[in-house]
Scaffold this motif. Structure first.
Motif, PDB file in Angstrom:
ATOM      1  N   LEU A   8      36.769  36.799  36.048  1.00 31.44           N
ATOM      2  CA  LEU A   8      36.333  37.791  37.034  1.00 31.44           C
ATOM      3  C   LEU A   8      35.662  38.991  36.387  1.00 31.44           C
ATOM      4  CD1 LEU A   8      39.496  37.779  39.336  1.00 31.44           C
ATOM      5  CD2 LEU A   8      37.244  36.839  39.913  1.00 31.44           C
ATOM      6  N   PHE A   9      35.824  39.121  35.077  1.00 29.55           N
ATOM      7  CA  PHE A   9      35.263  40.282  34.379  1.00 29.55           C
ATOM      8  C   PHE A   9      34.067  39.921  33.494  1.00 29.55           C
ATOM      9  CE2 PHE A   9      39.445  41.581  35.667  1.00 29.55           C
ATOM     10  CZ  PHE A   9      39.231  42.881  36.137  1.00 29.55           C
ATOM     11  N   ALA A  10      33.586  38.692  33.638  1.00 31.57           N
ATOM     12  CA  ALA A  10      32.386  38.293  32.897  1.00 31.57           C
ATOM     13  C   ALA A  10      31.154  38.895  33.570  1.00 31.57           C
ATOM     14  CB  ALA A  10      32.264  36.777  32.870  1.00 31.57           C
ATOM     15  N   ASN A 309      43.386  37.280  47.403  1.00 33.10           N
ATOM     16  CA  ASN A 309      44.365  36.543  46.611  1.00 33.10           C
ATOM     17  C   ASN A 309      43.685  36.175  45.294  1.00 33.10           C
ATOM     18  OD1 ASN A 309      45.445  33.973  45.467  1.00 33.10           O
ATOM     19  ND2 ASN A 309      46.943  34.165  47.114  1.00 33.10           N
ATOM     20  N   ILE A 310      44.167  36.744  44.197  1.00 27.29           N
ATOM     21  CA  ILE A 310      43.432  36.666  42.936  1.00 27.29           C
ATOM     22  C   ILE A 310      43.373  35.245  42.385  1.00 27.29           C
ATOM     23  CG2 ILE A 310      43.340  37.522  40.558  1.00 27.29           C
ATOM     24  CD1 ILE A 310      42.525  39.495  42.867  1.00 27.29           C
ATOM     25  N   ARG A 339      43.303  47.666  38.558  1.00 24.72           N
ATOM     26  CA  ARG A 339      44.676  47.169  38.683  1.00 24.72           C
ATOM     27  C   ARG A 339      44.826  45.806  38.002  1.00 24.72           C
ATOM     28  NH1 ARG A 339      48.333  49.102  42.785  1.00 24.72           N
ATOM     29  NH2 ARG A 339      47.587  51.090  43.597  1.00 24.72           N
ATOM     30  N   LEU A 340      43.825  44.948  38.166  1.00 27.07           N
ATOM     31  CA  LEU A 340      43.893  43.646  37.507  1.00 27.07           C
ATOM     32  C   LEU A 340      43.860  43.798  35.995  1.00 27.07           C
ATOM     33  CD1 LEU A 340      41.548  41.345  39.639  1.00 27.07           C
ATOM     34  CD2 LEU A 340      44.033  41.540  39.733  1.00 27.07           C
ATOM     35  N   SER A 341      42.994  44.666  35.502  1.00 25.23           N
ATOM     36  CA  SER A 341      42.896  44.885  34.052  1.00 25.23           C
ATOM     37  C   SER A 341      44.204  45.406  33.477  1.00 25.23           C
ATOM     38  CB  SER A 341      41.769  45.873  33.743  1.00 25.23           C
ATOM     39  OG  SER A 341      40.514  45.319  34.052  1.00 25.23           O
TER      40      SER A 341
END
Length: 367
Positions: A8-10, A309-310, A339-341
């Motif tokens: 998700l962070f690419a 929903n991750i 928050r995910l990081s």
């Protein structure tokens, strides 16, 4: 949180423009503009907090595109003149200040308009009563008006309205990209919808004709903003006034719609379903995002639909999606990427925030 969220962070590049991650704020109607359609300081603060929270892309709510029949809601923002375009400048600056990609969504409400300060009546592809009732949380009441069938001249004006507003959004307001709203039951989707469009001219009949309004609007916007500005289209089956609608020809319709957008050169296609991971059609088979990627392989596919929903968001990246657009989850967690990081828990969405009117609340502006 045990889920590997690295995908998700690419970063991703869309028509030469770098986007830092795959998490996007979805367009959400919030009816917080001035009565005459100018973006406000409240809106600047609201949009800026998503960018500060780490979202790679922030899309606006639907922006009306002309001073005829496009406006859908009271206190909806517009892009129809210099005053409205200038009012968006602080919003865009706030988004860009945190390195997010700013997308302006251009919208014409058509037959399901429920608040237009320029005209009392509405227009649609055909004089057919829209399904459902107006939405009270957007100042609506009673049933939708019976629209007048849009004339050829009005149709041309509507397309030009999209193009000129897109030009203002890029050149005056400073947005990075344009999303044409071809979904959710609004005018362009009304042309695509079999039961809303019984025209016997080149704009009605077969799916290839009914998608033409979307394609001609895309071409006009592309011609106005140039080849280097990313331009995309939002597509859905369901509508704000008909949640469960499905395309009659199922995958064949998907091939025509997504394939024609690919041929036209759409830089991105934004598909939205209630639950994006489910089969697009009752008979089973692929999801709508999978079909969009299959039939428009060069376009970036934005996917929306209960993907806060991750685990599902990560899985969607393996099912055709390139960018995940989040609505309810973003309202509950304007700092969701951060928050995910940090591996922090996510807040649950509180639906009372959208009532009794879905305008931006002061409590939302506190990070």
């Amino acid at each position: 949180m045990d889920i590997d969220t690295s995908a998700l962070f690419a970063p991703i590049v869309i028509n030469g423009h770098a986007v830092k991650n795959r998490l996007s704020v979805a367009p959400m109607t919030r009816v917080t503009a001035t009565q005459d359609g100018r973006a406000t300081e409240t809106m600047t603060r609201y949009y800026e907090r998503f960018a500060r929270g780490g979202f790679g892309t922030v899309s606006t709510e639907g922006i009306y595109t002309d001073q005829a029949f496009s406006q859908g809601y009271a206190h909806q923002p517009g892009m129809t003149d210099e005053a409205q375009a200038n009012a968006w400048k602080p919003v865009v600056s706030g988004i860009k200040a945190h390195g997010a990609f700013a997308i302006a969504q251009m919208m014409h409400a058509g037959a399901i308009s429920q608040g237009n300060r320029f005209h009392d009546g509405t227009v649609g592809p055909s004089a057919i009563q829209p399904k459902g009732k107006q939405m009270t949380f957007y100042h609506g009441k009673d049933r939708y008006a019976l629209p007048t069938a849009i004339t050829e001249a009005q149709l041309v004006d509507a397309i030009n309205g999209f193009a000129e507003s897109a030009g203002r959004a890029i050149e005056v307001s400073g947005f990075d990209a344009i999303e044409i709203h071809g979904a959710n039951g609004y005018l362009l989707d009304q042309f695509l919808t079999d039961y809303a469009n019984n025209r016997e001219d080149c704009w009605g009949g077969a799916t290839e004709n009914r998608v033409r309004m979307i394609l001609e609007t895309f071409k006009a916007v592309r011609a106005r903003v140039g080849a280097k500005v990313p331009v995309g289209v939002r597509i859905s089956q369901g509508k704000v006034n008909d949640y469960h609608h499905k395309w009659a020809e199922a995958e064949r319709d998907a091939e025509i719609i997504f394939g024609s957008l690919a041929d036209a050169g759409a830089d991105f296609i934004h598909v939205t379903e209630f639950e994006a991971w489910k089969p697009a059609f009752p008979s089973g088979g692929p999801s709508l995002m999978h079909l969009a990627k299959r039939d428009a392989p060069k376009a970036a596919i934005f996917a929306n639909g209960s993907l806060h929903n991750i685990e599902r968001a990560v899985a969607a990246l393996d099912d055709g999606a390139d960018i995940i657009t989040i609505a309810r989850g973003a309202l509950a967690n304007p700092d969701l990427p951060r928050r995910l990081s940090d591996r922090r828990a996510l807040n649950d969405f509180d639906p009372t925030i959208l009532g009794p009117i879905a305008n931006i609340k002061d409590t939302e502006l506190v990070m």
